[in-house]
Design a protein around this motif. Sequence first.
Motif, PDB file in Angstrom:
ATOM      1  N   THR A  85       0.821  -1.219   0.000  1.00  0.00           N
ATOM      2  CA  THR A  85       0.000   0.000   0.000  1.00  0.00           C
ATOM      3  C   THR A  85       0.851   1.263   0.000  1.00  0.00           C
ATOM      4  O   THR A  85       0.379   2.318  -0.395  1.00  0.00           O
ATOM      5  N   THR A  86       2.097   1.165   0.418  1.00  0.00           N
ATOM      6  CA  THR A  86       3.002   2.325   0.422  1.00  0.00           C
ATOM      7  C   THR A  86       3.432   2.704  -0.993  1.00  0.00           C
ATOM      8  O   THR A  86       3.947   3.788  -1.208  1.00  0.00           O
ATOM      9  N   GLY A  87       3.231   1.786  -1.948  1.00  0.00           N
ATOM     10  CA  GLY A  87       3.703   2.008  -3.307  1.00  0.00           C
ATOM     11  C   GLY A  87       4.962   1.224  -3.611  1.00  0.00           C
ATOM     12  O   GLY A  87       5.399   1.151  -4.757  1.00  0.00           O
ATOM     13  N   ALA A  88       5.561   0.648  -2.588  1.00  0.00           N
ATOM     14  CA  ALA A  88       6.761  -0.165  -2.771  1.00  0.00           C
ATOM     15  C   ALA A  88       6.372  -1.565  -3.262  1.00  0.00           C
ATOM     16  O   ALA A  88       5.231  -1.994  -3.109  1.00  0.00           O
ATOM     17  N   ILE A  89       7.326  -2.251  -3.849  1.00  0.00           N
ATOM     18  CA  ILE A  89       7.113  -3.598  -4.367  1.00  0.00           C
ATOM     19  C   ILE A  89       8.173  -4.518  -3.791  1.00  0.00           C
ATOM     20  O   ILE A  89       9.345  -4.152  -3.685  1.00  0.00           O
ATOM     21  N   GLN A  90       7.737  -5.722  -3.425  1.00  0.00           N
ATOM     22  CA  GLN A  90       8.668  -6.760  -2.977  1.00  0.00           C
ATOM     23  C   GLN A  90       8.605  -7.894  -4.001  1.00  0.00           C
ATOM     24  O   GLN A  90       7.523  -8.247  -4.460  1.00  0.00           O
ATOM     25  N   LEU A 109       9.402   2.942   5.467  1.00  0.00           N
ATOM     26  CA  LEU A 109       8.959   3.148   6.850  1.00  0.00           C
ATOM     27  C   LEU A 109       9.138   4.607   7.212  1.00  0.00           C
ATOM     28  O   LEU A 109      10.232   5.152   7.069  1.00  0.00           O
ATOM     29  N   SER A 110       8.067   5.234   7.640  1.00  0.00           N
ATOM     30  CA  SER A 110       8.093   6.657   8.020  1.00  0.00           C
ATOM     31  C   SER A 110       8.674   7.532   6.912  1.00  0.00           C
ATOM     32  O   SER A 110       9.455   8.449   7.170  1.00  0.00           O
ATOM     33  N   GLY A 111       8.345   7.206   5.671  1.00  0.00           N
ATOM     34  CA  GLY A 111       8.790   8.001   4.542  1.00  0.00           C
ATOM     35  C   GLY A 111      10.188   7.714   4.038  1.00  0.00           C
ATOM     36  O   GLY A 111      10.650   8.341   3.098  1.00  0.00           O
ATOM     37  N   SER A 112      10.894   6.789   4.654  1.00  0.00           N
ATOM     38  CA  SER A 112      12.263   6.458   4.236  1.00  0.00           C
ATOM     39  C   SER A 112      12.335   5.029   3.716  1.00  0.00           C
ATOM     40  O   SER A 112      11.695   4.121   4.253  1.00  0.00           O
ATOM     41  N   PHE A 113      13.147   4.841   2.693  1.00  0.00           N
ATOM     42  CA  PHE A 113      13.353   3.495   2.160  1.00  0.00           C
ATOM     43  C   PHE A 113      14.197   2.670   3.123  1.00  0.00           C
ATOM     44  O   PHE A 113      15.167   3.160   3.702  1.00  0.00           O
ATOM     45  N   VAL A 114      13.808   1.405   3.261  1.00  0.00           N
ATOM     46  CA  VAL A 114      14.553   0.438   4.060  1.00  0.00           C
ATOM     47  C   VAL A 114      14.758  -0.786   3.174  1.00  0.00           C
ATOM     48  O   VAL A 114      14.038  -1.779   3.276  1.00  0.00           O
ATOM     49  N   PRO A 115      15.737  -0.716   2.262  1.00  0.00           N
ATOM     50  CA  PRO A 115      15.921  -1.828   1.325  1.00  0.00           C
ATOM     51  C   PRO A 115      16.650  -3.004   1.962  1.00  0.00           C
ATOM     52  O   PRO A 115      17.487  -2.831   2.858  1.00  0.00           O
ATOM     53  N   SER A 116      16.305  -4.207   1.495  1.00  0.00           N
ATOM     54  CA  SER A 116      17.011  -5.406   1.940  1.00  0.00           C
ATOM     55  C   SER A 116      16.838  -6.481   0.886  1.00  0.00           C
ATOM     56  O   SER A 116      15.882  -6.471   0.101  1.00  0.00           O
ATOM     57  N   GLN A 117      17.780  -7.398   0.882  1.00  0.00           N
ATOM     58  CA  GLN A 117      17.732  -8.505  -0.072  1.00  0.00           C
ATOM     59  C   GLN A 117      18.177  -9.771   0.652  1.00  0.00           C
ATOM     60  O   GLN A 117      19.179  -9.773   1.369  1.00  0.00           O
ATOM     61  N   TYR A 118      17.389 -10.834   0.454  1.00  0.00           N
ATOM     62  CA  TYR A 118      17.634 -12.104   1.133  1.00  0.00           C
ATOM     63  C   TYR A 118      18.050 -13.145   0.113  1.00  0.00           C
ATOM     64  O   TYR A 118      17.533 -13.168  -1.013  1.00  0.00           O
TER      65      TYR A 118
END
Length: 123
Positions: A85-90, A109-118
Amino acid sequence: MKFYRFIFTILVSGTYCAEVRADTLRWVCKYDNMATPSGVQKENFKLEFALDTLTKRAVLIGNAGVSDVAFFNGDQAITFEERLTTGAIQTTSISHTDGRSVHSRHSILSGSFVPSQYYGACK
């Protein structure tokens, strides 16, 4: 005459009916490593995907419940896409060859990107 045409249509339709069979394909994915802007670290993370071959509906089964996901089945991998819903895609890509997998999060989160890759594998 209409009655006979109706009966003929039913008979012909019955002759060409095929048995419809649905399968549910499942992938259980385990990820041992995670990369973030801070670096690479060990991880113990699990995701599960299910795909109904009849309805072409795919879902992600995770620690937050079940979510509908889109999928693309290519010649070398299948990729699942969750739109937040934030507009981000996983996205999660799983190799057809050996089950190796990459799960990429583009969380906000709170307007900031928190990228991660597993990095891991699915069975």
